[in-house]
Design an enzyme around this catalytic site. Sequence first.
Site, PDB file in Angstrom:
ATOM      1  N   HIS A  37       0.840  -1.204   0.000  1.00  0.00           N
ATOM      2  CA  HIS A  37       0.000   0.000   0.000  1.00  0.00           C
ATOM      3  C   HIS A  37       0.873   1.252   0.000  1.00  0.00           C
ATOM      4  O   HIS A  37       0.577   2.236  -0.681  1.00  0.00           O
ATOM      5  CB  HIS A  37      -0.894   0.037   1.248  1.00  0.00           C
ATOM      6  CG  HIS A  37      -1.835  -1.117   1.379  1.00  0.00           C
ATOM      7  ND1 HIS A  37      -1.721  -2.059   2.366  1.00  0.00           N
ATOM      8  CD2 HIS A  37      -2.923  -1.475   0.657  1.00  0.00           C
ATOM      9  CE1 HIS A  37      -2.693  -2.941   2.265  1.00  0.00           C
ATOM     10  NE2 HIS A  37      -3.446  -2.615   1.225  1.00  0.00           N
ATOM     11  N   VAL A 176       4.933  -5.498  -4.388  1.00  0.00           N
ATOM     12  CA  VAL A 176       5.960  -5.378  -3.339  1.00  0.00           C
ATOM     13  C   VAL A 176       5.978  -6.701  -2.566  1.00  0.00           C
ATOM     14  O   VAL A 176       4.928  -7.222  -2.187  1.00  0.00           O
ATOM     15  CB  VAL A 176       5.662  -4.196  -2.401  1.00  0.00           C
ATOM     16  CG1 VAL A 176       6.679  -4.133  -1.271  1.00  0.00           C
ATOM     17  CG2 VAL A 176       5.657  -2.895  -3.191  1.00  0.00           C
ATOM     18  N   SER A 186      -2.419  -8.100   3.260  1.00  0.00           N
ATOM     19  CA  SER A 186      -2.996  -7.965   4.604  1.00  0.00           C
ATOM     20  C   SER A 186      -3.326  -9.345   5.163  1.00  0.00           C
ATOM     21  O   SER A 186      -3.316  -9.557   6.375  1.00  0.00           O
ATOM     22  CB  SER A 186      -4.265  -7.113   4.553  1.00  0.00           C
ATOM     23  OG  SER A 186      -3.984  -5.867   3.953  1.00  0.00           O
TER      24      SER A 186
HETATM   25  P1  AMP Z   1      -6.282  -4.120  -0.505  1.00  0.00           P
HETATM   26  O1  AMP Z   1      -6.206  -3.292   0.727  1.00  0.00           O
HETATM   27  O2  AMP Z   1      -5.739  -5.505  -0.331  1.00  0.00           O
HETATM   28  O3  AMP Z   1      -7.629  -4.079  -1.164  1.00  0.00           O
HETATM   29  O4  AMP Z   1      -5.282  -3.448  -1.538  1.00  0.00           O
HETATM   30  C1  AMP Z   1      -5.376  -2.088  -1.870  1.00  0.00           C
HETATM   31  C2  AMP Z   1      -4.476  -1.817  -3.035  1.00  0.00           C
HETATM   32  O5  AMP Z   1      -3.124  -2.159  -2.698  1.00  0.00           O
HETATM   33  C3  AMP Z   1      -4.822  -2.653  -4.280  1.00  0.00           C
HETATM   34  O6  AMP Z   1      -4.673  -1.855  -5.429  1.00  0.00           O
HETATM   35  C4  AMP Z   1      -3.801  -3.754  -4.234  1.00  0.00           C
HETATM   36  O7  AMP Z   1      -3.508  -4.315  -5.502  1.00  0.00           O
HETATM   37  C5  AMP Z   1      -2.595  -3.020  -3.680  1.00  0.00           C
HETATM   38  N1  AMP Z   1      -1.666  -3.984  -3.089  1.00  0.00           N
HETATM   39  C6  AMP Z   1      -1.932  -4.927  -2.166  1.00  0.00           C
HETATM   40  N2  AMP Z   1      -0.837  -5.672  -1.921  1.00  0.00           N
HETATM   41  C7  AMP Z   1       0.143  -5.194  -2.706  1.00  0.00           C
HETATM   42  C8  AMP Z   1       1.517  -5.539  -2.917  1.00  0.00           C
HETATM   43  N3  AMP Z   1       2.105  -6.546  -2.268  1.00  0.00           N
HETATM   44  N4  AMP Z   1       2.223  -4.812  -3.814  1.00  0.00           N
HETATM   45  C9  AMP Z   1       1.640  -3.786  -4.494  1.00  0.00           C
HETATM   46  N5  AMP Z   1       0.364  -3.415  -4.340  1.00  0.00           N
HETATM   47  C10 AMP Z   1      -0.381  -4.106  -3.460  1.00  0.00           C
END
Ligand code: AMP
Length: 280
Positions: A37, A176, A186
């Site tokens: 994030h 990442v 998460s």
């Molecule tokens: P989430 O909170 O899991 O819905 O993720 C929010 C945003 O963060 C989304 O656009 C995800 O694709 C991005 N995201 C989650 N994990 C990663 C990661 N390891 N690397 C890059 N972006 C991420």
Amino acid sequence: MEILTDLSSMQARCLDLRRQGKRIAFVPTMGYLHDGHLSLLQEGRQRGDILALSIFVNPTQFGPKEDLAAYPRDLKRDLDIARRAGVDLVWTPTPQDVYPEGYATYVDVEGLTDTLCGASRPGHFRGVTTVVCKLFNVVQADLALFGEKDFQQLAVIRRMTRDLNLPVEIVGMPIVREEDGLAMSSRNVYLSGEERRQALALSQGIALAQKRACEGEHSSRTLLAEVRSLIEAQPLARIDYLQICHALTLQEQEKVDADAVLLMAVFVGSTRLIDNSYLL
Ligand code: AMP
């Protein structure tokens, strides 16, 4: 940093900023923030005058047997991270505000959502596109940043944005990873020590396929069989899907080329992890 919960206050605040000519960069999340994030926030900080973050565990993208109630939450920690990342505006809406009594309107992207996570999680992308469209309408961002970690989600959001002529630029950001290769998520907190160790099979499978593809093995069938046996060697891992697809159409590809992406979802214990990478 301004923290807003109320939907109409957030919309009014963003409209005001737009009228002042500010360029709004927006990062939508479900919170429990990690360095994945953070990379989106840092890029957004560079590209926008105003950096907006939403934290919302969206109920409509969870299936009835999924982890909505258990989804990890830590607002205080998230706000600390956001502050340090230079976020200007945090929006933490309530489900009642986003989906009031009598809510009846959904956004459905056809085709792209039929396969991969869409096949395993019926209704998931309908929930994602609906909430992202609504968040876009509230925040009125100039650009929004999404991670390639959720490769299909990014493709679906790009398609929705194009099909509905939403006036927002979609920026995709690289995955990442932890130092040992596990893609940050998460949901990684659900993993026990042994599950965490066996979860390395996902990124190791990707590394294997990339190495074999670079050496000249371009048969998807062969590469998938090799990755499958690497992952299945871990007793706690159960493959949900494992495919090599075209990056834009998400259709399966028999031969690996520069557009080929290896995509996987694997249960490690009861935690479902996803990962992906281009192969060449
Ligand atoms: P989430 O909170 O899991 O819905 O993720 C929010 C945003 O963060 C989304 O656009 C995800 O694709 C991005 N995201 C989650 N994990 C990663 C990661 N390891 N690397 C890059 N972006 C991420």
